[in-house]
Design a protein around this motif. Structure first.
Motif, PDB file in Angstrom:
ATOM      1  N   ARG A  50       5.277  -1.459  19.891  1.00  0.00           N
ATOM      2  CA  ARG A  50       4.118  -0.855  19.251  1.00  0.00           C
ATOM      3  C   ARG A  50       3.822  -1.538  17.919  1.00  0.00           C
ATOM      4  NH1 ARG A  50       5.232   5.646  19.975  1.00  0.00           N
ATOM      5  NH2 ARG A  50       5.219   5.669  22.288  1.00  0.00           N
ATOM      6  N   PRO A  51       2.564  -1.728  17.598  1.00  0.00           N
ATOM      7  CA  PRO A  51       2.232  -2.353  16.306  1.00  0.00           C
ATOM      8  C   PRO A  51       2.683  -1.480  15.135  1.00  0.00           C
ATOM      9  CG  PRO A  51       0.269  -1.424  17.332  1.00  0.00           C
ATOM     10  CD  PRO A  51       1.364  -1.358  18.361  1.00  0.00           C
ATOM     11  N   VAL A  52       3.278  -2.139  14.128  1.00  0.00           N
ATOM     12  CA  VAL A  52       3.750  -1.412  12.949  1.00  0.00           C
ATOM     13  C   VAL A  52       2.565  -1.079  12.057  1.00  0.00           C
ATOM     14  CG1 VAL A  52       5.228  -1.517  10.899  1.00  0.00           C
ATOM     15  CG2 VAL A  52       5.954  -2.592  13.056  1.00  0.00           C
ATOM     16  N   ARG A  53       2.417   0.198  11.804  1.00  0.00           N
ATOM     17  CA  ARG A  53       1.310   0.617  10.947  1.00  0.00           C
ATOM     18  C   ARG A  53       1.629   0.324   9.479  1.00  0.00           C
ATOM     19  NH1 ARG A  53      -0.248   6.596  13.390  1.00  0.00           N
ATOM     20  NH2 ARG A  53      -0.828   5.873  15.502  1.00  0.00           N
ATOM     21  N   PRO A  54       0.677  -0.187   8.769  1.00  0.00           N
ATOM     22  CA  PRO A  54       0.928  -0.472   7.351  1.00  0.00           C
ATOM     23  C   PRO A  54       1.223   0.813   6.581  1.00  0.00           C
ATOM     24  CG  PRO A  54      -1.428  -0.617   7.854  1.00  0.00           C
ATOM     25  CD  PRO A  54      -0.709  -0.490   9.166  1.00  0.00           C
ATOM     26  N   ARG A  55       2.189   0.726   5.647  1.00  0.00           N
ATOM     27  CA  ARG A  55       2.564   1.862   4.815  1.00  0.00           C
ATOM     28  C   ARG A  55       2.335   1.472   3.359  1.00  0.00           C
ATOM     29  NH1 ARG A  55       8.197   3.830   7.764  1.00  0.00           N
ATOM     30  NH2 ARG A  55       7.270   4.262   9.821  1.00  0.00           N
ATOM     31  N   PRO A  56       1.129   1.709   2.850  1.00  0.00           N
ATOM     32  CA  PRO A  56       0.770   1.219   1.522  1.00  0.00           C
ATOM     33  C   PRO A  56       1.644   1.761   0.406  1.00  0.00           C
ATOM     34  CG  PRO A  56      -0.867   2.780   2.352  1.00  0.00           C
ATOM     35  CD  PRO A  56       0.033   2.442   3.496  1.00  0.00           C
ATOM     36  N   VAL A  57       2.091   3.010   0.532  1.00  0.00           N
ATOM     37  CA  VAL A  57       2.923   3.581  -0.539  1.00  0.00           C
ATOM     38  C   VAL A  57       4.261   2.868  -0.600  1.00  0.00           C
ATOM     39  CG1 VAL A  57       4.110   5.644  -1.362  1.00  0.00           C
ATOM     40  CG2 VAL A  57       1.781   5.819  -0.417  1.00  0.00           C
ATOM     41  N   LYS A  63       7.915  -0.980  -3.166  1.00  0.00           N
ATOM     42  CA  LYS A  63       8.786  -2.146  -3.033  1.00  0.00           C
ATOM     43  C   LYS A  63       8.410  -3.230  -4.027  1.00  0.00           C
ATOM     44  CE  LYS A  63       8.121  -5.044   0.327  1.00  0.00           C
ATOM     45  NZ  LYS A  63       8.062  -5.626   1.693  1.00  0.00           N
ATOM     46  N   TRP A  64       7.122  -3.518  -4.137  1.00  0.00           N
ATOM     47  CA  TRP A  64       6.698  -4.581  -5.046  1.00  0.00           C
ATOM     48  C   TRP A  64       6.778  -4.147  -6.501  1.00  0.00           C
ATOM     49  CZ3 TRP A  64       6.476  -9.504  -4.090  1.00  0.00           C
ATOM     50  CH2 TRP A  64       6.372  -9.928  -2.761  1.00  0.00           C
ATOM     51  N   ALA A  65       6.636  -2.859  -6.749  1.00  0.00           N
ATOM     52  CA  ALA A  65       6.813  -2.361  -8.119  1.00  0.00           C
ATOM     53  C   ALA A  65       8.264  -2.536  -8.563  1.00  0.00           C
ATOM     54  CB  ALA A  65       6.399  -0.900  -8.212  1.00  0.00           C
ATOM     55  N   VAL A  66       9.203  -2.224  -7.653  1.00  0.00           N
ATOM     56  CA  VAL A  66      10.628  -2.399  -7.967  1.00  0.00           C
ATOM     57  C   VAL A  66      10.935  -3.864  -8.226  1.00  0.00           C
ATOM     58  CG1 VAL A  66      12.956  -2.242  -7.027  1.00  0.00           C
ATOM     59  CG2 VAL A  66      11.369  -0.333  -6.752  1.00  0.00           C
ATOM     60  N   GLY A 112      12.235  -5.543 -11.710  1.00  0.00           N
ATOM     61  CA  GLY A 112      13.436  -6.381 -11.727  1.00  0.00           C
ATOM     62  C   GLY A 112      13.185  -7.734 -12.375  1.00  0.00           C
ATOM     63  N   VAL A 113      12.068  -8.341 -12.027  1.00  0.00           N
ATOM     64  CA  VAL A 113      11.709  -9.629 -12.636  1.00  0.00           C
ATOM     65  C   VAL A 113      11.492  -9.478 -14.137  1.00  0.00           C
ATOM     66  CG1 VAL A 113       9.930 -11.420 -12.736  1.00  0.00           C
ATOM     67  CG2 VAL A 113      10.753 -10.606 -10.522  1.00  0.00           C
ATOM     68  N   ALA A 114      10.807  -8.398 -14.527  1.00  0.00           N
ATOM     69  CA  ALA A 114      10.551  -8.156 -15.947  1.00  0.00           C
ATOM     70  C   ALA A 114      11.855  -7.988 -16.719  1.00  0.00           C
ATOM     71  CB  ALA A 114       9.669  -6.924 -16.128  1.00  0.00           C
ATOM     72  N   ILE A 115      12.807  -7.265 -16.142  1.00  0.00           N
ATOM     73  CA  ILE A 115      14.096  -7.062 -16.797  1.00  0.00           C
ATOM     74  C   ILE A 115      14.825  -8.377 -16.982  1.00  0.00           C
ATOM     75  CG2 ILE A 115      16.401  -6.052 -16.496  1.00  0.00           C
ATOM     76  CD1 ILE A 115      15.033  -3.646 -15.179  1.00  0.00           C
ATOM     77  N   VAL A 116      14.794  -9.221 -15.962  1.00  0.00           N
ATOM     78  CA  VAL A 116      15.455 -10.531 -16.059  1.00  0.00           C
ATOM     79  C   VAL A 116      14.803 -11.386 -17.138  1.00  0.00           C
ATOM     80  CG1 VAL A 116      15.882 -12.703 -14.841  1.00  0.00           C
ATOM     81  CG2 VAL A 116      16.283 -10.525 -13.683  1.00  0.00           C
ATOM     82  N   LEU A 117      13.466 -11.395 -17.180  1.00  0.00           N
ATOM     83  CA  LEU A 117      12.757 -12.206 -18.177  1.00  0.00           C
ATOM     84  C   LEU A 117      13.045 -11.719 -19.593  1.00  0.00           C
ATOM     85  CD1 LEU A 117       9.300 -12.711 -16.413  1.00  0.00           C
ATOM     86  CD2 LEU A 117      11.143 -14.387 -16.684  1.00  0.00           C
ATOM     87  N   VAL A 118      13.045 -10.400 -19.781  1.00  0.00           N
ATOM     88  CA  VAL A 118      13.345  -9.850 -21.104  1.00  0.00           C
ATOM     89  C   VAL A 118      14.775 -10.169 -21.508  1.00  0.00           C
ATOM     90  CG1 VAL A 118      13.639  -7.718 -22.421  1.00  0.00           C
ATOM     91  CG2 VAL A 118      11.601  -8.038 -21.010  1.00  0.00           C
ATOM     92  N   ALA A 119      15.705 -10.080 -20.550  1.00  0.00           N
ATOM     93  CA  ALA A 119      17.100 -10.410 -20.844  1.00  0.00           C
ATOM     94  C   ALA A 119      17.235 -11.876 -21.266  1.00  0.00           C
ATOM     95  CB  ALA A 119      17.974 -10.127 -19.627  1.00  0.00           C
ATOM     96  N   LEU A 120      16.517 -12.770 -20.598  1.00  0.00           N
ATOM     97  CA  LEU A 120      16.541 -14.182 -20.978  1.00  0.00           C
ATOM     98  C   LEU A 120      15.919 -14.390 -22.352  1.00  0.00           C
ATOM     99  CD1 LEU A 120      15.528 -15.812 -17.568  1.00  0.00           C
ATOM    100  CD2 LEU A 120      17.782 -15.855 -18.650  1.00  0.00           C
TER     101      LEU A 120
END
Length: 244
Positions: free
Chosen positions: A17-24, A29-32, A36-44
């Motif tokens: 069955r086609p996987v229905r998109p789950r926008p939330v 996922k992309w917010a996390v 994570g990227v922001a934390i690494v950049l600030v740490a550097l």
């Protein structure tokens, strides 16, 4: 007797069955990942400023645009008179050596006083000046609260003072103790006297309205208190964390 499904029906049933998109879920996922990227950049960023001179700040750049230029030159802490370090601690954060970035006792006193007095430590002010923007806002205060323990963990107390004294505003277009010492007293920061250091520390809360070379009565009296305070913290050990 049950009907045997045809090959066509079997193939259709086996087809995934086609996987229905789950926008939330996608957004979370992309917010996390972004956090994570922001934390690494600030740490550097924090790690880089632990060893490298701070080239500029958001506030310095805003003043460059407003004034057309500023006087700013980095100077190593070893080239700053020790009495200047003691004076700024006595003026701004007498318990600098005894806290991890936040002075809880000062915060309680500020709350009891109805918020009329400040409770920001030198560590908090360094975070604000080096990494953030000026002005009162909850986002800035939140970032300041998160980053202050980080620089306390990554930098020495002496390094925090070095950065603070190099990027603090000492007057209109005057940033850092090197520019302040030359502009007000025509000496290098290594040659500042106890009186001169106390006067420079006295103008820090209001650098655009106070003048270390031509102090008013309030600034002179404040400088006298700061000089006494600098002697006190040298005698009772509260300067030990940043002295050689």
């Amino acid at each position: 007797m049950a009907k045997t499904p045809s090959k066509k029906e079997t193939a259709k049933a086996a087809r995934p069955r086609p996987v229905r998109p789950r926008p939330v879920r996608w957004a979370v996922k992309w917010a996390v990942r972004a956090v994570g990227v922001a934390i690494v950049l600030v740490a550097l960023w924090i790690g880089a400023y632990a060893v490298l001179p701070v080239p500029s700040t958001l506030y310095i750049q805003s003043e460059v645009r407003r004034l057309g230029g500023v006087d700013y030159e980095w100077v190593p802490v070893d080239d700053i008179a020790p009495v200047m370090l003691r004076s700024v601690v006595a003026a701004e954060d007498a318990n600098f050596c005894n806290h991890w970035g936040f002075d809880v006792a000062a915060i309680r006193e500020a709350i009891d006083d109805g918020g009329r007095r400040g409770a920001s430590t030198i560590s908090q002010q360094t975070v604000k000046n080096a990494f953030l923007w000026h002005g009162r806002s909850w986002p800035r205060k939140g970032l300041e609260a998160l980053m202050t323990p980080a620089i306390e963990a990554a930098w020495s107390k002496r390094r925090i003072l070095e950065v603070y004294l190099n990027i603090a505003e000492f007057g209109e277009g005057i940033f850092g103790v090197e520019a302040a010492a030359r502009n007000y007293f025509r000496v290098g920061p290594e040659d500042l006297t106890a009186d001169q250091a106390a006067l420079l520390a006295a103008i820090l809360p209001s650098p655009k309205t106070r003048n270390a070379a031509h102090p008013g009565r309030f600034t002179r009296n404040r400088a006298i208190q700061i000089r006494s305070g600098a002697q006190t913290i040298a005698a009772d050990g509260r300067a030990a964390c940043f002295e050689d």
